[in-house]
Motif scaffolding. Sequence first.
Motif, short mmCIF file in Angstrom:
data_model
loop_
_atom_site.label_atom_id
_atom_site.label_comp_id
_atom_site.label_asym_id
_atom_site.label_seq_id
_atom_site.Cartn_x
_atom_site.Cartn_y
_atom_site.Cartn_z
N TYR A 39 -43.24 -23.14 109.12
CA TYR A 39 -41.94 -22.47 109.04
C TYR A 39 -41.04 -23.20 108.05
O TYR A 39 -40.00 -23.76 108.40
CB TYR A 39 -41.27 -22.41 110.42
N PHE A 55 -37.26 -22.40 107.92
CA PHE A 55 -36.45 -22.95 109.01
C PHE A 55 -36.34 -24.47 108.86
O PHE A 55 -35.29 -25.06 109.13
CB PHE A 55 -37.05 -22.62 110.37
N GLU A 87 -35.89 -17.99 114.49
CA GLU A 87 -35.26 -19.29 114.24
C GLU A 87 -34.78 -19.97 115.52
O GLU A 87 -34.86 -21.18 115.65
CB GLU A 87 -34.09 -19.14 113.26
#
Length: 583
Positions: A459, A462, A532
């Motif tokens: 990710y 993020f 998120e």
Amino acid sequence: MKYPKSYLEEIKQRLKVSDIVGSKVKLKKRGKEFIGLSPFKNEKTPSFTVNDEKEFYHCFSSGEHGNIFDFIIKTENLGFGEAVKLLAKKAGLKEFLFSKQDIIFEDKKKKIQEIFKIYFEHCNLLLKTKYAGTHYKYLIDRGIKKETLNLFKLGYSENNLDIFNKLKANNFTENEILDTGLFLKKPNDDKVITRFYNRIIFPIKNYYNEYIGCGGRAIDKKTFAKYINTPETAFYKKGENLYNYNISRKYFEKYNSIFLVEGYMDVINFYDKGVANVAGILGTAITIPQIKLAWKNYKNIIVCFDGDKSGYLASYRAAEKIFINAVPGKDSFIIILKDNLDPDDFINKYKLDGLKELLRTKRKVSDFIFNYFLQEINSKDPNDLAFFEKKLMSLCDEILDKDLKKFYRSYFKNKIFNDVIRNQKNKSASQKLINTSIKLSLPESEIRELSFLNILINYPEFSERKIEEISNIQFINDYLNEFIRDFIDLLSSNKIDSKQTFLSSLKLNNSSVIEKIVNNSTNNILTTKLNEDEFNQIFLEEINKISKLKLKLKLKTIENKLIDSMDNETLEDLRKAKKHNIS
């Protein structure tokens, strides 16, 4: 000065009426009650009853009725304060001392209760009168009975300050009203606004049946957040309370288990359809205080979250937390709802019979965790089996209870052999698996850190917003500190077009580390489709776990040093380490 209600309730919770009365009256069990000869009147036929569930005694011959305090006052000829001191001692509680700080806090708490009561009664009346044909009808049309809506005191908050002005007219100060969290001031402005405007109101009570806050559900679909809650205050700690536990805790003698669901409507609809033993965790992340609170009254916890992918991941995180904090004599289970339904929709669609049928599929938390890890591996591959066992043993090492830690390690080893290895058709391959599974290669700290990195690299968009926090991390395994520097450099210097291109760039100089992450992580199922908020939650959890491991290793190092040299400096280091609750 009155004793706090919470203190008195804690005494009542710890002491059964039958135990206190039984010290003076010979009681005999009859159904859910106890019977005996009245201590207040001479009689030959028993007319005196005790009910632990309802927390009272009743004498039919004399009319005497009351709780444990009343009984001690009447039979011991004591004042109320003396009775409280006596019973507190029996309950193992410290004597309550009325300090100046206690008096101030209790006075403030009393005012807060009065404000909440006026506010919730106002909102409840609005819902049932002015908005009876709209918002109240909406709730009725969802299949909720009027009696249930009345029990939970649901209400509606308008976008005005009518109730604020009413509270001020009742001699509450602006600060006292703001302390409830029901209202707030605009940033850079002294203007007061209502926090829950145009929302259905769900009052929240604590374990002791005291108002502590509320939740609000938006009516307009365009509103920025479907649900909002009271902010944390001196009286409201979200992670220390369970919605509806003030009611459901009283059913512990009727039921062994309590259902833990996520939201307000899940709880209300469960209760409405006949499931009184239900409470809500007010979110998707269960806390340790909530687990302990649920086990305080009930023997078993049944986690029943949403049936979609997010709910499944939340169920696993709950299972892991419950597993680590397990205590002997208590148990826990997971049920997965079908058709991607949430508990609210499920109970509306399938009713109580559907839930009873679903309960046949409940899985123990330990088995749920076993199967969760198992789905990530190829059960025919010896290396996969070895890592699978290592992951389970690492999790067992985190169990706080030493006896359970020992037994679960044996349980999982036997389960791997019986459920996985023995099922292999080829006996020679099975023997190979057995031999390989013994050779567990990576230490717990390395698997934990690799699993954390697995989340970060999958990710990058993020992770980019966490660069400052990531850069402050010092890994236990040095080679990972070199890797994380490359990772941060790549995040800082390149625009992230896609996960694939980012990982390709990262692999150029770190292919062996990437391979190690992929092969040894315990959370490969989490590498896709996290939002998120879920990423941030897991990020914090993993940071905390790594910090605990560091402290654990530090203590072990100090204890090993003491074996060689029992000097004062090392002893002081040990004292400081143990002060951080590592053992």
